[in-house]
Design an enzyme around this catalytic site. Structure first.
Site, PDB file in Angstrom:
ATOM      1  N   PRO A  22       0.358  -1.343  -0.090  1.00  0.00           N
ATOM      2  CA  PRO A  22      -0.161   0.263   0.074  1.00  0.00           C
ATOM      3  C   PRO A  22       0.578   1.699   0.026  1.00  0.00           C
ATOM      4  O   PRO A  22       0.104   2.495  -0.502  1.00  0.00           O
ATOM      5  CB  PRO A  22      -0.649   0.177   1.066  1.00  0.00           C
ATOM      6  CG  PRO A  22      -0.134  -0.303   1.950  1.00  0.00           C
ATOM      7  CD  PRO A  22       0.852  -1.505   1.427  1.00  0.00           C
ATOM      8  N   ASP A  45       2.132   0.667 -12.039  1.00  0.00           N
ATOM      9  CA  ASP A  45       0.560   1.700 -12.053  1.00  0.00           C
ATOM     10  C   ASP A  45       1.068   2.952 -11.013  1.00  0.00           C
ATOM     11  O   ASP A  45       2.392   2.959 -10.304  1.00  0.00           O
ATOM     12  CB  ASP A  45      -0.410   1.032 -11.212  1.00  0.00           C
ATOM     13  CG  ASP A  45      -1.013   0.195 -12.276  1.00  0.00           C
ATOM     14  OD1 ASP A  45      -1.039  -0.209 -12.717  1.00  0.00           O
ATOM     15  OD2 ASP A  45      -1.711  -0.965 -11.508  1.00  0.00           O
ATOM     16  N   LYS A  67      -2.943   4.168 -13.512  1.00  0.00           N
ATOM     17  CA  LYS A  67      -4.318   4.756 -13.915  1.00  0.00           C
ATOM     18  C   LYS A  67      -5.025   5.484 -12.488  1.00  0.00           C
ATOM     19  O   LYS A  67      -4.754   4.920 -11.558  1.00  0.00           O
ATOM     20  CB  LYS A  67      -5.526   3.375 -13.821  1.00  0.00           C
ATOM     21  CG  LYS A  67      -5.507   2.972 -15.587  1.00  0.00           C
ATOM     22  CD  LYS A  67      -6.756   2.255 -15.583  1.00  0.00           C
ATOM     23  CE  LYS A  67      -6.754   0.589 -16.917  1.00  0.00           C
ATOM     24  NZ  LYS A  67      -5.843  -0.400 -15.614  1.00  0.00           N
ATOM     25  N   GLY A  98       0.317  -1.547  -7.742  1.00  0.00           N
ATOM     26  CA  GLY A  98      -0.233  -1.323  -5.574  1.00  0.00           C
ATOM     27  C   GLY A  98      -0.938  -2.402  -5.161  1.00  0.00           C
ATOM     28  O   GLY A  98      -1.782  -2.856  -5.737  1.00  0.00           O
ATOM     29  N   GLY A  99      -0.594  -2.515  -3.557  1.00  0.00           N
ATOM     30  CA  GLY A  99      -1.571  -3.079  -2.787  1.00  0.00           C
ATOM     31  C   GLY A  99      -1.316  -4.629  -3.404  1.00  0.00           C
ATOM     32  O   GLY A  99       0.168  -5.180  -4.061  1.00  0.00           O
ATOM     33  N   ASP A 100      -2.085  -5.580  -3.376  1.00  0.00           N
ATOM     34  CA  ASP A 100      -2.217  -6.548  -4.041  1.00  0.00           C
ATOM     35  C   ASP A 100      -2.480  -7.252  -5.537  1.00  0.00           C
ATOM     36  O   ASP A 100      -4.253  -6.283  -5.437  1.00  0.00           O
ATOM     37  CB  ASP A 100      -3.437  -7.699  -3.010  1.00  0.00           C
ATOM     38  CG  ASP A 100      -3.080  -9.259  -3.413  1.00  0.00           C
ATOM     39  OD1 ASP A 100      -2.620  -9.893  -3.408  1.00  0.00           O
ATOM     40  OD2 ASP A 100      -4.359  -9.308  -4.698  1.00  0.00           O
ATOM     41  N   ILE A 103      -6.656  -7.652  -5.594  1.00  0.00           N
ATOM     42  CA  ILE A 103      -7.439  -6.876  -5.372  1.00  0.00           C
ATOM     43  C   ILE A 103      -8.034  -6.134  -5.893  1.00  0.00           C
ATOM     44  O   ILE A 103      -6.719  -4.955  -6.128  1.00  0.00           O
ATOM     45  CB  ILE A 103      -7.482  -6.702  -4.033  1.00  0.00           C
ATOM     46  CG1 ILE A 103      -7.060  -7.960  -2.840  1.00  0.00           C
ATOM     47  CG2 ILE A 103      -8.778  -5.643  -3.001  1.00  0.00           C
ATOM     48  CD1 ILE A 103      -7.988  -8.944  -2.251  1.00  0.00           C
ATOM     49  N   THR A 128      -2.894  -5.237   0.528  1.00  0.00           N
ATOM     50  CA  THR A 128      -3.444  -4.723   0.093  1.00  0.00           C
ATOM     51  C   THR A 128      -4.168  -4.041   1.102  1.00  0.00           C
ATOM     52  O   THR A 128      -3.713  -3.489   1.962  1.00  0.00           O
ATOM     53  CB  THR A 128      -4.988  -5.299   0.204  1.00  0.00           C
ATOM     54  OG1 THR A 128      -6.244  -4.829  -0.944  1.00  0.00           O
ATOM     55  CG2 THR A 128      -5.645  -6.460   0.733  1.00  0.00           C
ATOM     56  N   ALA A 129      -4.901  -2.832   0.464  1.00  0.00           N
ATOM     57  CA  ALA A 129      -5.215  -1.226   1.311  1.00  0.00           C
ATOM     58  C   ALA A 129      -5.695  -1.333   2.147  1.00  0.00           C
ATOM     59  O   ALA A 129      -5.538  -0.665   3.581  1.00  0.00           O
ATOM     60  CB  ALA A 129      -5.554  -0.212  -0.064  1.00  0.00           C
ATOM     61  N   MET A 180     -11.626   2.448  -4.143  1.00  0.00           N
ATOM     62  CA  MET A 180     -11.987   3.742  -4.487  1.00  0.00           C
ATOM     63  C   MET A 180     -13.223   4.447  -4.423  1.00  0.00           C
ATOM     64  O   MET A 180     -14.532   4.166  -5.250  1.00  0.00           O
ATOM     65  CB  MET A 180     -12.292   3.073  -5.995  1.00  0.00           C
ATOM     66  CG  MET A 180     -11.364   2.412  -6.893  1.00  0.00           C
ATOM     67  SD  MET A 180     -10.992   1.618  -7.852  1.00  0.00           S
ATOM     68  CE  MET A 180     -11.476   0.053  -7.270  1.00  0.00           C
TER      69      MET A 180
HETATM   70  N1  SAH Z   1      -4.976  -3.005  -5.879  1.00  0.00           N
HETATM   71  C1  SAH Z   1      -5.015  -2.661  -4.351  1.00  0.00           C
HETATM   72  C2  SAH Z   1      -5.907  -1.843  -4.697  1.00  0.00           C
HETATM   73  C3  SAH Z   1      -6.492  -0.421  -6.388  1.00  0.00           C
HETATM   74  S1  SAH Z   1      -7.682   0.057  -6.545  1.00  0.00           S
HETATM   75  C4  SAH Z   1      -4.970  -3.218  -3.670  1.00  0.00           C
HETATM   76  O1  SAH Z   1      -5.082  -3.584  -3.301  1.00  0.00           O
HETATM   77  O2  SAH Z   1      -4.867  -1.856  -2.705  1.00  0.00           O
HETATM   78  C5  SAH Z   1      -7.306   1.504  -5.621  1.00  0.00           C
HETATM   79  C6  SAH Z   1      -7.983   1.669  -4.454  1.00  0.00           C
HETATM   80  O3  SAH Z   1      -7.125   0.930  -3.751  1.00  0.00           O
HETATM   81  C7  SAH Z   1      -8.030   3.624  -4.006  1.00  0.00           C
HETATM   82  O4  SAH Z   1      -8.360   3.997  -4.705  1.00  0.00           O
HETATM   83  C8  SAH Z   1      -7.520   3.718  -2.809  1.00  0.00           C
HETATM   84  O5  SAH Z   1      -9.615   3.090  -2.141  1.00  0.00           O
HETATM   85  C9  SAH Z   1      -7.010   2.187  -2.669  1.00  0.00           C
HETATM   86  N2  SAH Z   1      -5.457   2.378  -1.591  1.00  0.00           N
HETATM   87  C10 SAH Z   1      -4.787   1.903  -2.629  1.00  0.00           C
HETATM   88  N3  SAH Z   1      -3.020   2.555  -1.836  1.00  0.00           N
HETATM   89  C11 SAH Z   1      -4.052   2.692  -0.773  1.00  0.00           C
HETATM   90  C12 SAH Z   1      -3.002   3.392   0.319  1.00  0.00           C
HETATM   91  N4  SAH Z   1      -2.476   4.540   0.330  1.00  0.00           N
HETATM   92  N5  SAH Z   1      -4.064   4.927   1.385  1.00  0.00           N
HETATM   93  C13 SAH Z   1      -5.560   4.620   1.220  1.00  0.00           C
HETATM   94  N6  SAH Z   1      -6.611   3.542  -0.079  1.00  0.00           N
HETATM   95  C14 SAH Z   1      -5.221   3.316  -1.200  1.00  0.00           C
END
Ligand code: SAH
Length: 273
Positions: A22, A45, A67, A98-100, A103, A128-129, A180
């Site tokens: 995240p 990304d 995106k 970002g994140g996973d 997800i 994931t976030a 989102m």
């Molecule tokens: N694959 C990513 C999510 C992608 S969708 C995951 O697993 O985290 C993008 C959304 O993730 C953003 O609109 C927000 O809601 C959330 N997000 C990602 N990183 C974040 C962060 N550091 N802090 C808060 N929200 C985050």
């Protein structure tokens, strides 16, 4: 869009679909780190931090395919094609998200393209976030006194074509995490309250979670749209809705102000950079 491959030839390269976590570089897995270090090309990304990109070898090609809501970006078909093309010309292709990657990351769609093109791949999960935010904002998503489960939804809904199932999201024994969702905060607030969720349900919006710029905006469900409209709210941001948010003050531990501006300094040292 038709997928362009080289008939009769097998791509020699392999694609690693990697989750970058995240934000905080120290939340990258050791496996993601190892794979980034041997990358020939990295397609990344918008959510991937510069600190993490700095781990990629200097010789490697870095391609931004990010995106962001409302901003210009490569279409998903172009990204899919680029992954296949790179797998024909490079050995270690990294698709960094970002994140996973599974997800709300469209990782599955990209893998389907690779399968179609006969390109080899591996998937490396990321934090994931929801997990990062939960930890760094002091909100245990399934504290058993307050929640029996947790649901992750996207608030970036094509509302007309696929209506939200507010009835099931309004369950007061469940924690709801909305990715989102900021632009749709008013309809999320309205949908949940109309379906019976108490307007007094605690909610948190956490922006730039796990980074030195993290900020928490805490209130109740009837204030969700107001919190989301706070001019101090920077993207990306995540919403957590449910009784567990009531613990955020007592379990608060992360002070972004006190954390080094580059959280990665210590990790670079420990990894021998
Ligand atoms: N694959 C990513 C999510 C992608 S969708 C995951 O697993 O985290 C993008 C959304 O993730 C953003 O609109 C927000 O809601 C959330 N997000 C990602 N990183 C974040 C962060 N550091 N802090 C808060 N929200 C985050």
């Amino acid at each position: 869009m038709e997928l362009f491959t080289l008939p009769g030839q097998q791509a020699q390269g392999k694609v690693w679909l990697v989750g970058a976590g995240p934000g905080d570089i120290e939340l990258l897995t050791l496996k993601a780190y190892r794979i980034l270090k041997k990358a020939d090309v990295v397609l990344f990304d918008a959510l991937v931090s510069d600190e993490i990109l700095a781990l990629v070898p200097k010789e490697a090609e870095l391609i931004a395919v990010g995106k962001r809501a409302g901003k210009h970006s490569a279409a998903q078909e172009e990204i899919n094609q680029l992954l296949v093309t790179k797998a024909y010309t490079r050995k270690n292709v990294v698709r960094l998200k970002g994140g996973d990657p599974f997800i709300f990351g469209r990782g599955g769609e990209e893998l389907e393209t690779l399968v179609e093109a006969g390109v080899e791949f591996e998937v490396v999960p990321g934090i994931t976030a929801a997990s990062g935010t939960s930890a760094y904002a002091g909100i245990p998503l399934t504290h058993r006194d307050h929640a029996q489960g947790v649901t992750f939804i996207t608030g970036h809904c094509k509302l007309e074509s696929r209506p939200m199932d507010w009835q099931s999201y309004a369950n007061s024994a469940n924690t709801l995490v909305v990715y989102m969702g900021i632009l749709n905060a008013a309809s999320i607030q309205h949908g949940l309250i109309s379906a019976g969720r108490s307007p007094k349900t605690p909610v948190a919006i956490v922006s730039k979670a796990t980074t030195a710029a993290q900020r928490r905006f805490i209130g109740t469900l009837c204030e969700l749209a107001e919190l989301a409209a706070d001019p101090a709210l920077a993207m990306p941001a995540l919403m957590i809705i449910g009784e567990v948010v009531g613990l955020a003050d007592s379990l608060h531990w992360f002070n972004p102000e006190n954390s080094p501006k580059t959280l990665g300094a210590s990790v670079k040292q420990s990894l021998g950079h």
